[in-house]
Write an enzyme that holds these catalytic residues in place. Structure first.
Site, PDB file in Angstrom:
ATOM      1  N   THR A  43       0.828  -1.209   0.000  1.00 27.78           N
ATOM      2  CA  THR A  43       0.000   0.000   0.000  1.00 27.78           C
ATOM      3  C   THR A  43       0.860   1.256   0.000  1.00 27.78           C
ATOM      4  OG1 THR A  43      -1.669  -1.204   1.250  1.00 27.78           O
ATOM      5  CG2 THR A  43      -1.824   1.205   1.278  1.00 27.78           C
ATOM      6  N   CYS A  44       1.841   1.297   0.890  1.00 32.70           N
ATOM      7  CA  CYS A  44       2.621   2.521   1.088  1.00 32.70           C
ATOM      8  C   CYS A  44       3.237   3.003  -0.218  1.00 32.70           C
ATOM      9  CB  CYS A  44       3.702   2.244   2.133  1.00 32.70           C
ATOM     10  SG  CYS A  44       4.793   3.627   2.422  1.00 32.70           S
ATOM     11  N   CYS A  49       1.374   6.149   1.242  1.00 29.53           N
ATOM     12  CA  CYS A  49       2.270   7.232   1.663  1.00 29.53           C
ATOM     13  C   CYS A  49       2.989   7.915   0.502  1.00 29.53           C
ATOM     14  CB  CYS A  49       3.347   6.707   2.605  1.00 29.53           C
ATOM     15  SG  CYS A  49       2.973   5.200   3.502  1.00 29.53           S
ATOM     16  N   LYS A  52       0.811   9.597  -2.352  1.00 26.70           N
ATOM     17  CA  LYS A  52       0.074  10.667  -1.660  1.00 26.70           C
ATOM     18  C   LYS A  52       0.976  11.875  -1.425  1.00 26.70           C
ATOM     19  CE  LYS A  52       0.416  10.934   2.537  1.00 26.70           C
ATOM     20  NZ  LYS A  52      -0.218  10.298   3.674  1.00 26.70           N
ATOM     21  N   ALA A 118      -2.034 -15.913  -2.125  1.00 23.95           N
ATOM     22  CA  ALA A 118      -1.752 -17.030  -1.223  1.00 23.95           C
ATOM     23  C   ALA A 118      -3.003 -17.454  -0.445  1.00 23.95           C
ATOM     24  CB  ALA A 118      -0.653 -16.622  -0.236  1.00 23.95           C
ATOM     25  N   TYR A 180      -7.230  10.957   8.594  1.00 20.03           N
ATOM     26  CA  TYR A 180      -6.148  11.689   7.934  1.00 20.03           C
ATOM     27  C   TYR A 180      -6.159  11.520   6.425  1.00 20.03           C
ATOM     28  CZ  TYR A 180      -2.987   7.626   7.292  1.00 20.03           C
ATOM     29  OH  TYR A 180      -2.426   6.446   6.896  1.00 20.03           O
ATOM     30  N   GLU A 184      -6.177  14.671   3.938  1.00 20.58           N
ATOM     31  CA  GLU A 184      -5.067  14.860   2.987  1.00 20.58           C
ATOM     32  C   GLU A 184      -5.584  14.962   1.553  1.00 20.58           C
ATOM     33  OE1 GLU A 184      -1.449  12.653   5.413  1.00 20.58           O
ATOM     34  OE2 GLU A 184      -2.619  11.483   4.005  1.00 20.58           O
ATOM     35  N   ASP A 305      -0.766  -3.713   9.197  1.00 24.61           N
ATOM     36  CA  ASP A 305      -2.157  -3.246   9.234  1.00 24.61           C
ATOM     37  C   ASP A 305      -3.137  -4.356   9.598  1.00 24.61           C
ATOM     38  OD1 ASP A 305      -1.252  -0.783   8.430  1.00 24.61           O
ATOM     39  OD2 ASP A 305      -2.485  -0.675   6.613  1.00 24.61           O
ATOM     40  N   THR A 313       3.314   2.874   8.174  1.00 19.89           N
ATOM     41  CA  THR A 313       4.441   2.103   7.654  1.00 19.89           C
ATOM     42  C   THR A 313       5.545   1.887   8.688  1.00 19.89           C
ATOM     43  OG1 THR A 313       4.085   2.353   5.323  1.00 19.89           O
ATOM     44  CG2 THR A 313       6.377   2.379   6.029  1.00 19.89           C
ATOM     45  N   HIS A 438      17.721  29.937  14.456  1.00 21.74           N
ATOM     46  CA  HIS A 438      17.025  31.172  14.143  1.00 21.74           C
ATOM     47  C   HIS A 438      17.322  31.622  12.715  1.00 21.74           C
ATOM     48  CE1 HIS A 438      14.959  34.849  15.132  1.00 21.74           C
ATOM     49  NE2 HIS A 438      15.953  35.527  14.583  1.00 21.74           N
ATOM     50  N   GLU A 443      12.073  26.743  16.158  1.00 28.26           N
ATOM     51  CA  GLU A 443      12.679  27.268  17.385  1.00 28.26           C
ATOM     52  C   GLU A 443      11.623  27.610  18.443  1.00 28.26           C
ATOM     53  OE1 GLU A 443      14.708  31.130  17.213  1.00 28.26           O
ATOM     54  OE2 GLU A 443      13.596  31.598  15.402  1.00 28.26           O
TER      55      GLU A 443
END
Ligand code: FAD
Length: 454
Positions: A43-44, A49, A52, A118, A180, A184, A305, A313, A438, A443
């Protein structure tokens, strides 16, 4: 290793967890085969991921062109073009490259790749079509699959899987869901100029995230063009000539060119034959395992999963490393589920690690809450009305930082480093004694001095 079987280990599923388990185990000297029915990398790599994030990059660029004007660039509106088929084609090329890398990783480690679906025939035998393969250990790493609620017109509703291969972009889109993935995709579509409405049945999306983060994100996304409608759900979808009429639970109707649902995922165990063998599934359909990923059948393990732990992942990868060590290493090791950092690649991003304020109040008593909200420096000249928010949750008695949360550009990149500090048990005093870099947004995490709430 046992010579009475064809392999020491057969892994079912060459996704994030399966590939890592197969590779690590082969590198430890085990004879390993991995069976994959669809795509190397799972999937990832193929529909999660990676594509995406590539889409998120693509969708953010329109905004970058606009922001450049405040910095002296001339960006002629009439010359800006976006071509969706180019983005999809380039993404596909990249995914094919990654599929090749996964294949080489497995082959170079000495893993046998078996293409097909399988089925587990008995506790040591896996069938792929008519062919049987035996192994001392079998691991189910078959992942999860999107679920769309059973409403009339369900067949018109796309899942995230199809969104990665859309032939063209619609003018309008409805995204259904509050997790999410929904958030997204709503951001991706809106960033690419699609008139996007996100529908969620609850009163606020992103359940499980810190309340402040949820509310702040809800105030930022509409600025990016995402229309949020909470407390409403889809009752039916009707198609006419490629256009969709979406009937909502509040009695209103939305006309749109696309309906996507990201309303949950179920464990992908179809056809594996697990229950007949005595492998238990919990009421949510996940494979039940002990803390060593062993199912009720001692030779059969499961991870990723499919076992219902956080569907990420890095979680599947870490589980695979623990299991490989247990089966073919020194037999030690346990999975640690504390302090799992995560990001939501909405725009602006969310980055989060550790406890939410509500969780910390329940488990740790007296707290100190630090919160900062500001306009990122870039937008002082871009003119964009985008704000960032950061929050630290500190246990009062020990000064330990229990949670760090952020909404803002690169939040995922920023929070990764904080996760290391929190894993080491960092205190607020140690955050305070760390010098900032900075000028950055990051920061702010080491300069929040006054608690906003006890
Ligand atoms: P998978 O990667 O799903 O692999 C399972 C494999 O098993 C698949 O290749 C499948 O084809 C194969 N298989 C299934 N059944 C059989 C069978 N019977 N025989 C042979 N092979 C079979 N996670 C993050 O950490 N960050 C993100 O940004 C992120 N974004 C995501 C975005 C989307 C849209 C989605 C859907 C998921 C996202 N995830 C993200 C989650 C992440 O992709 C999963 O948690 C991860 O892929 C799980 O790995 P896995 O090994 O358990 O399963």
């Amino acid at each position: 290793m046992s010579e009475q079987y064809d392999y020491d280990l057969i892994v079912i599923g060459a996704g994030s967890g399966g590939v890592r388990l197969a590779r690590m185990s082969a590198q430890r000297g085990a004879r390993v085969a991995v069976v994959e029915s669809r795509y190397l990398g799972g999937t990832c790599v193929n529909v999660g991921c990676v594509p995406k994030k590539l889409f998120v990059y693509g969708s953010h660029m329109g905004e970058d062109f606009q922001d450049a004007r405040g910095y002296g660039w001339t960006v002629p509106e009439d010359q800006l073009r976006f071509d969706w088929p180019t983005l999809v084609a380039n993404k596909n090329t990249e995914i094919e490259r990654l599929n090749g890398i996964y294949q080489r990783l497995l082959e170079n480690a000495g893993v046998t790749i078996i293409n097909g679906t399988a089925h587990i025939a008995d506790e040591h035998r896996v069938m792929v079509g008519e062919q049987g393969y035996t192994a001392k250990h079998i691991t189910v790493a078959t992942g999860s699959w999107p679920v769309t609620p059973d409403v009339p017109g369900k067949e018109c509703i796309l899942s995230s899987n199809e969104m990665f291969y859309l032939p063209q972009l619609p003018r309008q889109a409805v995204v259904w869901g509050g997790g999410y993935i929904a958030v997204e995709f709503a951001g991706i579509l809106a960033g690419l100029g699609v008139d996007t409405t996100l529908l969620y049945r609850g009163d606020l999306f992103l359940r499980g995230f810190d309340e402040d983060i949820r509310r702040f994100t809800a105030s930022e996304l509409p600025k990016k063009g995402v229309k949020l409608r909470f407390g409403v759900t889809i009752e039916s979808v009707t198609e006419t000539n490629g256009h969709y009429s979406v009937a909502l639970s509040d009695g209103t109707t939305l006309d749109t060119g696309l309906v996507m649902a990201a309303t949950g995922r179920r464990a992908l165990v179809d056809g594996l034959g697990l229950e007949q063998l005595g492998v238990q599934l919990n009421p949510a359909g996940h494979v039940v395992v002990d803390q060593h990923f062993q199912t009720a059948v001692p030779s059969i393990f499961a991870l990723g999963d499919v076992i219902g732990t956080p569907q990420l992942t890095p979680v599947a990868l870490a589980q695979a490393m623990v299991l490989s060590r247990r089966l073919f290493g020194d037999g030690e090791g346990e999975m640690d589920y504390t302090c799992i950092p995560t990001a939501v690649f909405c725009q602006p991003n969310i980055g989060t690690v550790g406890l939410t304020e509500a969780e910390a109040r329940e488990s740790h008593g007296k707290l100190r809450i630090y919160r900062s909200e500001f306009k990122p420096m870039k937008h002082t000249m871009s003119g964009r009305d985008e704000r960032s928010m950061m929050k630290l949750i500190v246990e009062d008695s020990t000064d330990r930082v229990l949670g760090a949360h952020m909404v803002g550009p690169d939040a995922g990149e920023i929070v990764q480093g904080l996760a290391v500090a929190m894993k080491c048990g960092a205190t607020k005093a140690q955050f305070d004694s760390t010098l900032g870099i900075h000028p950055t947004s990051a920061e702010e995490f080491v300069t929040m001095r006054e608690p906003v709430a006890p």
